[in-house]
Design a protein around this motif. Structure first.
Motif: not given
Length: 444
Positions: A89-97, A16-20
């Motif tokens: 790569l450590i994750g991606e922006l949260s979908p709502e961002q 599961t990707p980490r979200y930020f």
């Protein structure tokens, strides 16, 4: 399940990707931890900065920010670079961002990315190798002409001065050409660009490629941003630059120089002094201190060549005199051309604006003409060069109408002026910012 049959394998679950959030990313901009975002993916560059081929500072200037557009602008083989980035790569922006910070103009950014795609489809990012070959040959012809002037006409004052002028043209034009190779704008692979960059800046000019890379890419990443653009490091110790920084300096009651007279002493410590009194010795300090032995070797070939070429004709004292005059003339040429596009423009701290706004507020153009193009190495198209730093210079005039149209649509000023007006604006802006400093210094 029948006895003896292997159990069906359960498909491996993708991690599961980490979200930020942007707030989390923005907090990672210090010395200990540095993150940045490219195409919504979050990368931890804390350790990588020291290994970054473009230098640790240029990538660090985007720590805590979206770096998608500068990433696209600076790299010619983005697919290869992305493979090396996977380990960061450590994750991606949260979908709502949103895809980038609220300080950036979304509509302008989207339209500029469409413009870049159009430019690439038009083939404007591909170089005409014949153009650059002829440009190199004209530099070599000027170099030979300088020596022939002394050999044929002797070493009296007039031939000596003509030789110095020709050699100054060689140095200035080689400076513009090394700039092309340094920006990877001639060949489709980095290797060939780097090799020719070493030859032109090292063998033809006697300067280190690594030093140029270290300084110049920072300038392009954050032009006219205080403490991020090394080209404005003369603030505040020598000059008070820009309206905002000058007023700040005055309010803080700081006075390193009589800034209200800086438009006068600029003529003494600016154009005539930068190369012969500063760069000439600093480049050797740079390569030795950083152990850039390949750069040093290329530089040595320049000094051996020019020494063996001119000492037999002029003697040691005459050669040293010629060398100083050449650096003096080149310095004036270099400073007026490079500063006419930036010093009169907006200078401030980094406000984390979008790529287009960042470049346009810090750059202006000088009108196109055959002389202006040659004299400035096509840096009279500074706006287009900053928006597309890997674009071959002979294509700047082709993309200029498209950039002008984009600016007009979004109400962004696209400045283009005559050459002499651009020179005068350097002095006028220094006078204005010096007066602003004085007013703030006296009345706060």
């Amino acid at each position: 399940m029948a006895p003896g049959l292997p159990a069906a394998e359960t498909p491996a679950q993708a991690p599961t990707p980490r979200y930020f959030t942007w707030e989390e990313v923005a907090q990672r901009c210090g010395r200990e931890e540095r993150w940045l975002v490219i195409d919504r993916k979050v990368y931890n560059i804390s350790e990588f900065t020291r290994r970054h081929p473009g230098g640790s500072r240029v990538i660090s200037h985007y720590a805590g920010q979206d770096a998608t557009d500068p990433f696209v602008a600076f790299h010619i083989n983005k697919g290869l670079v992305r493979k090396y980035m996977n380990s960061l790569l450590i994750g991606e922006l949260s979908p709502e961002q949103p895809s980038f910070e609220p300080t950036k103009n979304k509509e302008l950014t989207d339209e500029f990315r469409e413009l870049r795609a159009t430019v690439e489809r038009m083939g404007l990012m591909k170089a005409n190798h014949v153009f650059f070959l002829l440009y190199l040959l004209h530099i070599l012809l000027l170099d030979v002409s300088a020596w022939l002037t002394l050999w044929v006409f002797g070493t009296s004052f007039v031939p000596f001065l003509l030789c110095a002028v020709l050699l100054s043209a060689v140095q200035a034009q080689a400076g513009w050409l090394q700039h092309d190779f340094g920006h990877l704008s001639v060949f489709s692979t980095s290797t060939w660009n780097h090799l020719l960059h070493h030859f032109v800046i090292g063998h033809l000019k006697g300067a280190p490629a690594s030093w140029w890379n270290h300084l110049h890419f920072q300038h392009h990443a954050k032009p006219n941003c205080f403490r991020k653009d090394p080209d404005i490091n003369m603030h505040p110790f020598f000059f008070a630059l820009g309206k905002i920084l000058s007023v700040e300096l005055g309010k803080q009651k700081k006075k390193y120089m009589p800034y209200n007279h800086q438009h006068k002493y600029f003529f003494l410590i600016g154009p005539p002094a930068l190369l012969p009194l500063y760069f000439q010795w600093y480049i050797f300090y740079f390569v030795i201190q950083r152990k850039k032995w390949v750069d040093l070797a290329w530089m040595v070939t320049f000094y051996i060549r020019i020494f063996l070429t001119y000492v037999p004709l002029l003697g040691l004292k005459g050669f040293l005199g010629l060398f100083f005059v050449v650096r003096f003339l080149e310095s004036n040429w270099f400073v007026w051309v490079t500063q006419m596009n930036h010093i009169p423009m907006h200078i401030d701290h980094d406000r984390n604006k979008d790529w287009v706004s960042t470049q346009l507020q810090a750059t202006c153009n000088v009108h196109k003409s055959a002389f202006n193009d040659w004299f400035s190495g096509h840096l009279n198209f500074q706006i287009e060069h900053h928006l597309f730093p890997t674009m071959p210079r002979h294509n700047y005039h082709k993309v200029a109408p498209l950039v002008r149209s984009l600016c007009a649509k979004h109400g962004i000023e696209y400045q283009s002026k005559p050459l002499l007006s651009a020179f005068a604006d350097i002095v006028y802006s220094l006078k204005e910012s010096g007066q602003l400093w004085l007013d703030a210094y006296l009345h706060q």
